[in-house]
Write a protein that holds these residues in place. Sequence first.
Motif, PDB file in Angstrom:
ATOM      1  N   THR A 804       0.504  -1.095  -0.220  1.00 26.80           N
ATOM      2  CA  THR A 804       0.022   0.114   0.157  1.00 26.80           C
ATOM      3  C   THR A 804       0.715   1.188   0.083  1.00 26.80           C
ATOM      4  O   THR A 804       1.920   1.293   0.256  1.00 26.80           O
ATOM      5  CB  THR A 804      -0.603  -0.231   1.127  1.00 26.80           C
ATOM      6  OG1 THR A 804      -1.400  -1.389   1.510  1.00 26.80           O
ATOM      7  CG2 THR A 804      -1.646   1.332   1.267  1.00 26.80           C
ATOM      8  N   GLU A 805       0.540   2.023  -0.751  1.00 28.28           N
ATOM      9  CA  GLU A 805       0.926   3.941  -0.790  1.00 28.28           C
ATOM     10  C   GLU A 805       0.134   4.018  -1.680  1.00 28.28           C
ATOM     11  O   GLU A 805      -1.101   4.378  -1.333  1.00 28.28           O
ATOM     12  CB  GLU A 805       2.072   3.351  -2.415  1.00 28.28           C
ATOM     13  CG  GLU A 805       1.633   3.423  -3.786  1.00 28.28           C
ATOM     14  CD  GLU A 805       2.192   4.005  -4.997  1.00 28.28           C
ATOM     15  OE1 GLU A 805       4.041   4.187  -4.592  1.00 28.28           O
ATOM     16  OE2 GLU A 805       2.206   3.848  -5.798  1.00 28.28           O
ATOM     17  N   PHE A 829      -2.992   3.078   4.425  1.00 27.71           N
ATOM     18  CA  PHE A 829      -1.439   3.283   4.319  1.00 27.71           C
ATOM     19  C   PHE A 829      -1.986   4.507   5.808  1.00 27.71           C
ATOM     20  O   PHE A 829      -0.605   4.906   6.993  1.00 27.71           O
ATOM     21  CB  PHE A 829      -1.385   4.235   3.027  1.00 27.71           C
ATOM     22  CG  PHE A 829       0.246   4.883   3.578  1.00 27.71           C
ATOM     23  CD1 PHE A 829       0.940   4.097   2.870  1.00 27.71           C
ATOM     24  CD2 PHE A 829       0.415   6.122   3.600  1.00 27.71           C
ATOM     25  CE1 PHE A 829       2.199   4.318   3.108  1.00 27.71           C
ATOM     26  CE2 PHE A 829       1.865   6.105   4.218  1.00 27.71           C
ATOM     27  CZ  PHE A 829       2.735   5.989   3.372  1.00 27.71           C
TER      28      PHE A 829
END
Length: 859
Positions: A804-805, A829
Amino acid sequence: MGPGWLQQAVAGFGERCAQKLHDGVGQAEAALRGPVEELLTAVGQALDLAVVAHDEAATEHGARPDFAVRVDGLVTGHVELKKPGTALDPAAFTGHNQRQWERLRNLPNLLYTNGTAWRLYRHGELVAATAFTGDLATAGRTLACQELEAETLFKAFLRWSPPPITTAARLVEAVAPLCRLLRESVLDQLDVEHRAVKAGADPDDQPFSVLARSWRSLLFPSATDEVFADGYAQTLTFALLLARTEGIDVAALAPTDIARQLGAHQAHSLMGQALKLLSESAVESFQTTLDLLRRIIGTVVWEPIWAERDDAYLHLYESFLSVYDPELRKESGSYYTPVEVVHAMVRLTDEVLTTRLDATDGFLSPAVTTVDPAMGTGTFLHTIIDYAATRAARADGPGAVGAAVSDLARRLIGFELQMGPYTVAEMRAVDLLKSHGATPPPTGLRLHVTNTLDDPYADVVALPGLTALSKSHKQANRIKADTPVTVVIGNPPYRERAEGLGGWVEHGSANTDALVPLDRFRKEGNGRLEYVLKNLYVYFWAWACWKVFEAHSADRHGVICFITTSGYLKGPGFKGMRAYLRRTCSEGWIINVSPEGMRPDVPTRIFPGVQHPLAIAIFVRRTDTDPNVPADIHYTHVEGRREAKYTQLDALTLNSDTWRPVRTGWDAPFLPAATSAWDDYPALGDLFCWTSPGIKPNRTWIYAPHPDILQTRWNQLISAEQEDKAVLFKETRDRTLTSKKDPLPYTPPHDRPVGQEHGACPTPKRVAYRAFDRQWIIPDNRLIDFARSDLWAAEPQPGQLYLTEQHSQPISSGPAVVFSTLIPDMDHFKGSEGGRILPLLHPDGSPNLAPGLLAYLSH
């Protein structure tokens, strides 16, 4: 008046109340109505006043008082009845009584009573109170009063007259609550007519519904009854205010006479006709509110309001909405743009015109036509007038200002959908031109009530009674279709999930083969992420680009200057928009006014009530633009507290040394290039073929730290009464109690909507709720607005891992990526601002990586 006259009136009141309450017919509160009206009439006779009560029946839409009172023919106040024994102290109110008090508290002369306790409020302040002694149900003629207290209260109520209004705050305080009452009356009338039609009446015999249909067909095709009622109430209110600015005696004249005098002014013909049409359509139940509104507006003295502050008009409408309907203000995005920001945008746009487009006199140049497509109260157009007047005085002397500004006014155009802010804009424009010695154009100001996003090629049908509105709408369409425009400037509205609200900008027109404007912002293969384009501010960007750069083949040069949310600067769904602007424009400037990111500290916000990060953008196209060369785009930001940002904006010019070049890739973010080799490295999105947002349920109750909690909630929902289920469920656009959805991958089937469900709770599943918070979820597609089925399909693969970014905001410190073996929530995130998920494996188990990457890395 003889001695004891008031005690005798109260004794008679007690006798009638005891009889009514003893009969036990209907509600106790309703039983008070007749006796209270008779008591007020009797007190009025003793005071030599003719008192008449007018019913204001309760409404399901809001909160109206029980009845209004006329004294000597003039609407004087309102009465709200409560059940005997009910406490009248607002501090003790709860539920309906509390909501009603919040709605009614700002009325100018409001009498609350439960039959024994009496309280008189003016704009929420208690000004008199008294109490009768005795049990209302049994006292009869022994009901007694403190005569001095009671006489003081009744005299204060019945002899009230509105004081002169000399400040903007008092104006808003006095007018907004009555406008709200008028809106509630309109909704009630529409309800009455809708019920009549359901009972078999002819729809064409329902006059108010016919008016609403005509109004909608011309201006608001998708408007609900609530939107129409709001437009009706605001239009009447602001038309009366406009008439008052012209010195018309709105208190003494009938609405039709006011409309005739207002319409005699060339600049106000549209509002004059609107006032005539709407006041003539007012049914009897509206009349008391409309008459009180006229009485109060008749006391407005504009001169001290104008002298109070230079920008009094700019604050008038926002302040009005704060009292009238704070939620509507929030929903409509009606936050005035600070004059410091507007001035900087106007000044920089004038500099672009002068230095990039050879318009040596800026806005004053004869070839420059300017449009604000979401004019609001006219802040941008008024600032252009002031700025140009100062420029003309500096260049040619004060004597040249009037002629220069008169000429400029012919080339300034404003579009606005709401009649309230439109009227404020008109008031201010006429006043401003006069102050500069200028005159409005002979054919009137080019301000139009219209939806900018409507089809400019559609035929406008003249509707009975709406001639001026039809004419204004037709003129607006002619401008949109045929008039070349050099500048589009403003602060367009923001609204997410605005699918269907973009008109022809979103869907195109059957009357032309021209490309759908919004489609210019799309990029092949990027459709999954382009849901972000369905936002009102994006529609206005698309309209502005079409109008300035595309609509007129022989005249495709010009400049756009908008302040909007800044998601398009780097969001992946905006790649097509960025590529279009780079290909179409010669140069651009981005001013990030929210470098703090989402939900910054309030003292740093340009708009205190807006949490989203904002940016000012200026894009210019010269006649020699080469579409094969990306536009030269510059970036800067302002920082610190609000006042410090204003100072930095004021000092900024196109030649300031704070500008930095942005990345040059066609769809690259409009952010500065890295000073190191960082930009040469691939982004994670370049390495992974497939990315997805995380789970977005839009209802938090389906998450819990333990499965037992979810099973309890499920059981509560399915066993609830049907009318309670929608509230417990929290219905949304995408999921309702009747929605039928396919099951998620690897979950049991279901054959009915959740509103008919009576089975056991689906087995809860563990998910990655936040970076350091695992939760359980009910894995049911009927409950989750955006479940991301492909993530569920890929989850069982051995070795699956989700990266996850964050992608909507830059990261200044901390980790850039977090990992989970569980399906992540959209806000996994950070807990806000969204993120995107990069699964390691496809649903079929193959690596979700760019072809050849693993072999290259292995080598």
